[in-house]
Design an enzyme around this catalytic site. Structure first.
Site, PDB file in Angstrom:
ATOM      1  N   HIS A 246      -3.222  -1.821   2.854  1.00  0.00           N
ATOM      2  CA  HIS A 246      -2.387  -2.522   3.816  1.00  0.00           C
ATOM      3  C   HIS A 246      -3.185  -3.677   4.395  1.00  0.00           C
ATOM      4  CE1 HIS A 246       0.030  -3.262   7.459  1.00  0.00           C
ATOM      5  NE2 HIS A 246       1.014  -2.678   6.816  1.00  0.00           N
ATOM      6  N   GLU A 305       4.741   2.707   2.371  1.00  0.00           N
ATOM      7  CA  GLU A 305       5.681   2.624   1.257  1.00  0.00           C
ATOM      8  C   GLU A 305       5.659   3.866   0.366  1.00  0.00           C
ATOM      9  OE1 GLU A 305       3.814  -0.091   2.005  1.00  0.00           O
ATOM     10  OE2 GLU A 305       5.353  -1.568   2.563  1.00  0.00           O
TER      11      GLU A 305
END
Length: 362
Positions: A246, A305
């Site tokens: 991320h 995700e």
């Protein structure tokens, strides 16, 4: 100048704080783990919008008003003609949202909170050749979304799982779509314009489009025993492992743990294919081991995700609709930021540095 505005502070906000070093997300003074413990979509929406609208309200009032708003916006489904139904779900949803009035008042804010929740299930049903299902004003938002999608009342575990997802992704700092919402709000264009701008940013694959490819990766791996070899080969080809790493978090994304926890009761109730879960766990373990060995100086862990893909698949959403489901949860954050910008901010007008040719000398 910092490319991509990396580390540039562009706004002050009371809405959310993302601590990438500590792996912590705070929304309006409440940590994510406390929000998801017993939170609902309506509760986090009331928390985010508190003091930013012209009306005062609490969770119970917002639930009732939001249910009424879902019933009202359902009338726009009649505008879904064949060309609109042929669009990708998020584009069709955006086209229907564009039919709403563009104002700054609380009534349009309610309509914008209700619209994605109503439009996405209706579009998905129309694309399958089914009749859209009208909202049920007696249900909370999460339960009604699943009922409008499947035609059945969801189980308690399914409703709680979707509620957790919607709470988890309700706001997350000044990401691309939220920044787009604030830019538009700074021009006083209207709340609908702010949401449409944010949704347009969200559909970009570098922002909101990653959960679907997580399932593509699981499908390609196929069996748990294949995980290590497949992932190593993917990295050898220079491919990114979807669901890992991320831009902000230097440690594990706290939203990933929240969604993994929400998925467990659905798994325990037998509503998820056990083989799918076994495959996902094998891929997660293999990916973390390979990334640690190959990139020891880069903290790459599971992000939101990965478990978003598993949770939304378990709830019956097709992968091409995942960005639209994200928008259902994030719209409240977009609206809160738009209102905060409109109330306290200035017109957003950054400068650029010209690097083109200069005019020729006379």
């Amino acid at each position: 100048m910092k490319n991509g505005l990396e580390d540039v502070i562009a706004a002050e906000t009371q809405l959310s704080d993302v601590d990438g070093e500590a792996g912590r997300l705070i929304i309006r003074g409440v940590s994510l783990d406390h929000l998801v413990a017993d939170g609902t979509y309506e509760r986090v929406a009331a928390l985010l919008l508190d003091g930013l609208m012209e009306r005062s309200f609490d969770e119970a009032l917002l639930r009732d008003w939001l249910a009424q708003a879902r019933t009202k916006v359902f009338a726009h489904i009649k505008a879904a003609d064949a060309p609109l139904i042929a669009l990708p779900p998020v584009d069709a949803m955006r086209a229907l949202i564009a039919r709403l009035p563009d104002r700054e008042d609380f009534d349009i804010a309610l309509s914008l909170l209700a619209a994605p929740a109503v439009f996405l299930p209706a579009i998905l049903r129309l694309q399958r050749g089914q009749t859209p299902i009208a909202p049920d004003a007696s249900l909370p938002q999460a339960a009604d979304i699943l009922r409008m999608l499947t035609g059945r009342l969801p189980t308690r575990e399914q409703t709680a799982a979707l509620d957790t997802y919607l709470v988890t992704i309700s706001d997350h700092g000044l990401n691309a779509s939220t920044f787009a919402s604030r830019v538009i709000a700074s021009t006083r264009a209207g709340l609908t314009s702010s949401v449409l701008a944010a949704l347009s940013a969200l559909k970009g694959p570098l922002h909101g489009g990653a959960p679907g490819p997580v399932l593509d990766m699981l499908d390609a791996v196929g069996m748990p025993d294949n995980a290590g070899t497949w992932l190593a080969d993917a990295l050898d080809r220079g491919e990114r492992l979807m669901g890992f790493g991320h831009r902000i978090y230097r440690v594990r994304d706290p939203r990933a743990d929240a969604l993994k926890g929400a998925l467990k009761p659905v798994i325990a109730s037998g509503q998820v294919d056990g083989a799918r879960v076994e495959l996902a766990e094998a891929v997660e373990a293999a990916a973390l081991a390979i990334l640690k060995a190959r990139k020891p100086n880069r903290p790459l862990d599971v992000n939101v995700e990965f478990y978003t893909a598993l949770l939304l698949e378990a709830l019956g959403f097709p992968r091409q609709a995942f960005t639209g489901v994200f928008a259902i949860g994030r719209t409240v954050g977009w609206l809160a930021h738009a209102r905060e910008q409109a109330l306290d901010g200035r017109l957003i007008r950054p400068r650029s540095v010209y690097i083109g040719p200069l005019p020729a000398a006379a």
